[in-house]
Design an enzyme around this catalytic site. Structure first.
Site, PDB file in Angstrom:
ATOM      1  N   LYS A  92      -8.162 -11.454   6.022  1.00 31.64           N
ATOM      2  CA  LYS A  92      -9.170 -11.746   7.046  1.00 31.64           C
ATOM      3  C   LYS A  92      -8.776 -13.029   7.779  1.00 31.64           C
ATOM      4  CE  LYS A  92     -13.506 -11.275   5.772  1.00 31.64           C
ATOM      5  NZ  LYS A  92     -14.739 -11.538   4.962  1.00 31.64           N
TER       6      LYS A  92
HETATM    7  C1  E4P Z   1     -17.893 -10.448   6.040  1.00 34.61           C
HETATM    8  O1  E4P Z   1     -16.929  -9.957   5.485  1.00 34.61           O
HETATM    9  C2  E4P Z   1     -18.574 -11.661   5.594  1.00 34.61           C
HETATM   10  O2  E4P Z   1     -18.116 -11.992   4.296  1.00 34.61           O
HETATM   11  C3  E4P Z   1     -20.056 -11.551   5.469  1.00 34.61           C
HETATM   12  O3  E4P Z   1     -20.558 -10.270   5.762  1.00 34.61           O
HETATM   13  C4  E4P Z   1     -20.819 -12.691   6.097  1.00 34.61           C
HETATM   14  O4  E4P Z   1     -22.185 -12.494   5.863  1.00 34.61           O
HETATM   15  P1  E4P Z   1     -23.269 -13.656   5.896  1.00 34.61           P
HETATM   16  O5  E4P Z   1     -23.679 -13.851   7.319  1.00 34.61           O
HETATM   17  O6  E4P Z   1     -24.399 -13.125   5.066  1.00 34.61           O
HETATM   18  O7  E4P Z   1     -22.631 -14.859   5.283  1.00 34.61           O
END
Ligand code: E4P
Length: 234
Positions: A92
């Site tokens: 990522k």
């Molecule tokens: C995506 O892969 C992120 O890890 C995640 O969905 C972020 O979510 P949040 O806004 O609850 O931190």
């Protein structure tokens, strides 16, 4: 085993580094992989490498791991290292100018990588142009900020379908089952759900009510596997 999701191109991931939960969820058979981010991993007592390796041992599917560096060479170095941590890692990379350059280099080396912390159709299209493996629009954070996170994600999916991009639209930061329902209705390629939303997805009060009725009606009829009715207590 060939599963429906292998051919239907819909993936469901869970967004957690809790190994006990991941084991339980993997046994349910419905999850296709696990997403993580620096905040989630920082809640554990382990290194990012240990977390990814431990998750990989427990699931049949990809583990998504996010780079921490914010410069191109740092992201590329971390992306290469993450890719070697387990057989099925997807890197990522944040939606920054440096991130797109790092993405281009990693994809050029055949490493699976995509763009996260992403909030617009433009960011998503640029990622797809660089052959991103996925883009992760943050539905919940957009909605929390008063914007229409669901519509941004629908628009990304529509643009990708129109252009025929292979990049997976992975709806992230999903806050509740209502948002998940709208994303399913839109036919979004993939969702990652936090444990609370994943677990709530199994529940419906009418299921509980229906089962209570069946249990009451069955009463003391005993084992449904008994050989014949003479074993009945009646
Ligand atoms: C995506 O892969 C992120 O890890 C995640 O969905 C972020 O979510 P949040 O806004 O609850 O931190």
């Amino acid at each position: 085993m060939c599963r429906a999701t292998d051919t239907l191109r819909m993936h469901l991931y869970v967004d957690t580094a809790d190994l006990d939960l991941i084991e339980t969820y993997a046994r349910s058979g419905v999850i296709d992989g696990v997403t993580t981010n620096p905040s989630i991993v920082a809640e554990t007592e382990y290194t990012y490498h240990e977390v990814v390796a431990s998750i990989a041992e427990r699931i049949d599917g990809p583990v998504f791991a996010q780079v921490i560096a914010d410069d191109v060479s740092g992201m590329v170095e971390q992306g290469r290292a993450y890719d070697a941590w387990a057989p099925d890692v997807i890197v990522k990379i944040p939606a920054t100018t440096a991130g797109y350059e790092a993405l281009d280099r990693l994809r050029g080396e055949g490493i699976r990588a995509g763009v996260t912390v992403l909030f617009s159709v433009s960011q998503a299209v640029l990622a797809a142009k660089n052959d991103a493996t996925f883009v992760a629009p943050y539905v919940g954070r957009l909605t929390d900020a008063g914007e229409d996170g669901l519509q941004v994600t629908r628009d990304i999916q529509a643009a990708f379908d129109a252009y025929g991009f292979d990049t997976e639209v992975l709806a992230a930061s999903v806050r509740n089952t209502q948002q998940a329902r709208e994303l399913y209705r839109a036919g979004v390629d993939a969702l990652t759900l936090p444990p609370s939303v994943f677990e709530a997805s199994f529940d419906h009060h009418k299921t509980d009510e229906g089962l209570a009725g069946f249990r009451d009606d069955w009463g003391d009829r005993g084992d449904p596997l008994r050989a014949d009715a003479s074993e009945d207590q009646r």
